[in-house]
Design a protein around this motif. Sequence first.
Motif, PDB file in Angstrom:
ATOM      1  N   ILE A 183       0.812  -1.212   0.000  1.00  0.00           N
ATOM      2  CA  ILE A 183       0.000   0.000   0.000  1.00  0.00           C
ATOM      3  C   ILE A 183       0.848   1.265   0.000  1.00  0.00           C
ATOM      4  CG2 ILE A 183      -1.822   1.262   1.195  1.00  0.00           C
ATOM      5  CD1 ILE A 183      -2.697  -1.499   0.136  1.00  0.00           C
ATOM      6  N   LEU A 184       1.876   1.305   0.826  1.00  0.00           N
ATOM      7  CA  LEU A 184       2.707   2.507   0.956  1.00  0.00           C
ATOM      8  C   LEU A 184       3.896   2.441   0.010  1.00  0.00           C
ATOM      9  CD1 LEU A 184       1.011   2.737   3.593  1.00  0.00           C
ATOM     10  CD2 LEU A 184       3.066   3.602   4.713  1.00  0.00           C
ATOM     11  N   PRO A 185       4.436   3.593  -0.373  1.00  0.00           N
ATOM     12  CA  PRO A 185       5.649   3.598  -1.204  1.00  0.00           C
ATOM     13  C   PRO A 185       6.797   2.909  -0.473  1.00  0.00           C
ATOM     14  CG  PRO A 185       4.660   5.791  -1.069  1.00  0.00           C
ATOM     15  CD  PRO A 185       3.958   4.957  -0.056  1.00  0.00           C
ATOM     16  N   LEU A 186       7.592   2.165  -1.209  1.00  0.00           N
ATOM     17  CA  LEU A 186       8.687   1.421  -0.590  1.00  0.00           C
ATOM     18  C   LEU A 186       9.787   2.333  -0.069  1.00  0.00           C
ATOM     19  CD1 LEU A 186       9.052  -1.662  -2.977  1.00  0.00           C
ATOM     20  CD2 LEU A 186       7.912  -1.532  -0.751  1.00  0.00           C
ATOM     21  N   ASP A 187       9.811   3.597  -0.518  1.00  0.00           N
ATOM     22  CA  ASP A 187      10.822   4.518  -0.015  1.00  0.00           C
ATOM     23  C   ASP A 187      10.348   5.316   1.203  1.00  0.00           C
ATOM     24  OD1 ASP A 187       8.996   6.155  -1.230  1.00  0.00           O
ATOM     25  OD2 ASP A 187      10.454   7.258  -2.454  1.00  0.00           O
ATOM     26  N   ARG A 188       9.136   5.020   1.685  1.00  0.00           N
ATOM     27  CA  ARG A 188       8.641   5.703   2.889  1.00  0.00           C
ATOM     28  C   ARG A 188       9.532   5.331   4.070  1.00  0.00           C
ATOM     29  NH1 ARG A 188       3.467   7.427   4.664  1.00  0.00           N
ATOM     30  NH2 ARG A 188       3.073   7.842   2.449  1.00  0.00           N
ATOM     31  N   GLN A 189       9.952   6.323   4.838  1.00  0.00           N
ATOM     32  CA  GLN A 189      10.814   6.077   5.992  1.00  0.00           C
ATOM     33  C   GLN A 189      10.009   5.507   7.165  1.00  0.00           C
ATOM     34  OE1 GLN A 189      14.477   6.799   6.441  1.00  0.00           O
ATOM     35  NE2 GLN A 189      14.010   6.294   4.319  1.00  0.00           N
ATOM     36  N   ILE A 190      10.536   4.458   7.765  1.00  0.00           N
ATOM     37  CA  ILE A 190       9.906   3.894   8.952  1.00  0.00           C
ATOM     38  C   ILE A 190      10.992   3.573   9.979  1.00  0.00           C
ATOM     39  CG2 ILE A 190       8.099   2.870   7.500  1.00  0.00           C
ATOM     40  CD1 ILE A 190       9.161   0.109   8.358  1.00  0.00           C
ATOM     41  N   VAL A 191      10.566   3.406  11.206  1.00  0.00           N
ATOM     42  CA  VAL A 191      11.452   2.979  12.287  1.00  0.00           C
ATOM     43  C   VAL A 191      10.861   1.720  12.907  1.00  0.00           C
ATOM     44  CG1 VAL A 191      12.375   3.541  14.569  1.00  0.00           C
ATOM     45  CG2 VAL A 191      12.315   5.281  12.774  1.00  0.00           C
ATOM     46  N   ILE A 192      11.694   0.702  13.058  1.00  0.00           N
ATOM     47  CA  ILE A 192      11.299  -0.508  13.777  1.00  0.00           C
ATOM     48  C   ILE A 192      12.081  -0.525  15.083  1.00  0.00           C
ATOM     49  CG2 ILE A 192      11.262  -3.021  13.780  1.00  0.00           C
ATOM     50  CD1 ILE A 192      11.064  -2.958  10.781  1.00  0.00           C
ATOM     51  N   ALA A 193      11.364  -0.484  16.184  1.00  0.00           N
ATOM     52  CA  ALA A 193      11.978  -0.538  17.509  1.00  0.00           C
ATOM     53  C   ALA A 193      11.502  -1.805  18.206  1.00  0.00           C
ATOM     54  CB  ALA A 193      11.591   0.695  18.318  1.00  0.00           C
ATOM     55  N   ARG A 194      12.452  -2.649  18.581  1.00  0.00           N
ATOM     56  CA  ARG A 194      12.080  -3.911  19.220  1.00  0.00           C
ATOM     57  C   ARG A 194      12.833  -4.097  20.528  1.00  0.00           C
ATOM     58  NH1 ARG A 194      16.183  -7.660  18.387  1.00  0.00           N
ATOM     59  NH2 ARG A 194      14.848  -9.345  19.107  1.00  0.00           N
ATOM     60  N   GLU A 195      12.165  -4.773  21.463  1.00  0.00           N
ATOM     61  CA  GLU A 195      12.767  -5.104  22.760  1.00  0.00           C
ATOM     62  C   GLU A 195      13.351  -3.869  23.454  1.00  0.00           C
ATOM     63  OE1 GLU A 195      12.947  -8.945  24.005  1.00  0.00           O
ATOM     64  OE2 GLU A 195      11.213  -7.880  23.187  1.00  0.00           O
ATOM     65  N   LEU A 196      12.600  -2.790  23.459  1.00  0.00           N
ATOM     66  CA  LEU A 196      13.081  -1.534  24.031  1.00  0.00           C
ATOM     67  C   LEU A 196      13.479  -1.692  25.496  1.00  0.00           C
ATOM     68  CD1 LEU A 196      10.541   0.935  22.403  1.00  0.00           C
ATOM     69  CD2 LEU A 196      12.999   0.795  21.943  1.00  0.00           C
ATOM     70  N   THR A 197      14.621  -1.150  25.849  1.00  0.00           N
ATOM     71  CA  THR A 197      15.258  -1.147  27.175  1.00  0.00           C
ATOM     72  C   THR A 197      15.765  -2.520  27.601  1.00  0.00           C
ATOM     73  OG1 THR A 197      13.398  -1.585  28.716  1.00  0.00           O
ATOM     74  CG2 THR A 197      13.631   0.677  27.861  1.00  0.00           C
ATOM     75  N   LYS A 198      15.602  -3.528  26.760  1.00  0.00           N
ATOM     76  CA  LYS A 198      16.037  -4.881  27.106  1.00  0.00           C
ATOM     77  C   LYS A 198      17.411  -5.168  26.497  1.00  0.00           C
ATOM     78  CE  LYS A 198      11.205  -6.327  27.200  1.00  0.00           C
ATOM     79  NZ  LYS A 198      10.148  -7.152  26.557  1.00  0.00           N
ATOM     80  N   THR A 206      14.922   3.170   8.475  1.00  0.00           N
ATOM     81  CA  THR A 206      15.269   2.858   7.094  1.00  0.00           C
ATOM     82  C   THR A 206      14.019   3.003   6.230  1.00  0.00           C
ATOM     83  OG1 THR A 206      16.314   1.203   5.659  1.00  0.00           O
ATOM     84  CG2 THR A 206      14.834   0.365   7.359  1.00  0.00           C
ATOM     85  N   SER A 207      14.140   2.677   4.947  1.00  0.00           N
ATOM     86  CA  SER A 207      12.968   2.710   4.070  1.00  0.00           C
ATOM     87  C   SER A 207      12.104   1.481   4.329  1.00  0.00           C
ATOM     88  CB  SER A 207      13.401   2.731   2.610  1.00  0.00           C
ATOM     89  OG  SER A 207      14.016   1.488   2.270  1.00  0.00           O
ATOM     90  N   LEU A 208      10.844   1.561   3.960  1.00  0.00           N
ATOM     91  CA  LEU A 208       9.936   0.430   4.120  1.00  0.00           C
ATOM     92  C   LEU A 208      10.456  -0.784   3.374  1.00  0.00           C
ATOM     93  CD1 LEU A 208       7.335  -1.027   4.844  1.00  0.00           C
ATOM     94  CD2 LEU A 208       6.172   0.248   3.012  1.00  0.00           C
ATOM     95  N   GLY A 209      10.959  -0.590   2.155  1.00  0.00           N
ATOM     96  CA  GLY A 209      11.465  -1.708   1.367  1.00  0.00           C
ATOM     97  C   GLY A 209      12.638  -2.403   2.037  1.00  0.00           C
ATOM     98  N   ASP A 210      13.571  -1.625   2.560  1.00  0.00           N
ATOM     99  CA  ASP A 210      14.730  -2.209   3.236  1.00  0.00           C
ATOM    100  C   ASP A 210      14.340  -2.835   4.566  1.00  0.00           C
ATOM    101  OD1 ASP A 210      16.398  -1.541   1.176  1.00  0.00           O
ATOM    102  OD2 ASP A 210      17.212   0.258   2.132  1.00  0.00           O
ATOM    103  N   ALA A 211      13.365  -2.257   5.242  1.00  0.00           N
ATOM    104  CA  ALA A 211      12.899  -2.830   6.505  1.00  0.00           C
ATOM    105  C   ALA A 211      12.264  -4.204   6.273  1.00  0.00           C
ATOM    106  CB  ALA A 211      11.885  -1.902   7.160  1.00  0.00           C
ATOM    107  N   LEU A 212      11.485  -4.313   5.210  1.00  0.00           N
ATOM    108  CA  LEU A 212      10.872  -5.595   4.885  1.00  0.00           C
ATOM    109  C   LEU A 212      11.939  -6.634   4.582  1.00  0.00           C
ATOM    110  CD1 LEU A 212       8.479  -7.411   4.270  1.00  0.00           C
ATOM    111  CD2 LEU A 212       8.348  -6.374   1.987  1.00  0.00           C
TER     112      LEU A 212
END
Length: 237
Positions: A183-198, A206-212
Amino acid sequence: MSVSNVSGCGKLYVVATPIGNLADMTFRAVEVLKKVDLVAAEDTRHVKMLLQHYGITNKLVSLHQHNEDKAALVLLEKLREGQSIALVSDAGTPLLSDPGMPLVKMVKEAGLDVVPIPGACALITALSAAGLPVTQFSFEGFLPRTSSARKAFFSERLQAKKTWIFYESCHRILATLQDMAEILPLDRQIVIARELTKLHETIVKTSLGDALLLVTQNDNMRKGEFVVIVDGAIEDK
């Protein structure tokens, strides 16, 4: 520190607890949890470990998504009787994609005191380190479980100008990114944050495409608890 008000009714304390690192517990939160008459917890077994870590011995009662309407009535009566209560979730700030809203709403409508005890929140923690605009943002909670509903959700936000954020589980993070990429452009910037403070905290912008691609290829990027932050659409010139 007083835990009751002059009317003779108790106060409800909404207490934020750590989202991973136990050292993020505030001094004020520890004091409140020690002094209230009881603690209403999403999972009493989970919270008991937190209390034990800080040497807190207090009565625990269960308040979770399957019993909170009924439990809220019981807790409201205890407040009216003069007892003070702390509301906690498994991690972070209660009510943000966690139980507690019926109780807080009921207590406010009864004219009793609700006292926030601030602390950790995965949403704010992720935003503070994301590097995306935070002047205006929207929090969307957890996304729908089905692919079709998620795609409809992403379509509604395709042209949204504000930064938007959602929570996701390890079981659906890959499928969610796949749906987003349709749905979204693959160059849309996103942030994936996991296991915060752990121990294995990871924050990737990164871009949506690279994140995928990253989540597809890296097993570790499909483990833990996730906050996903999406940049808003570019303003039309």
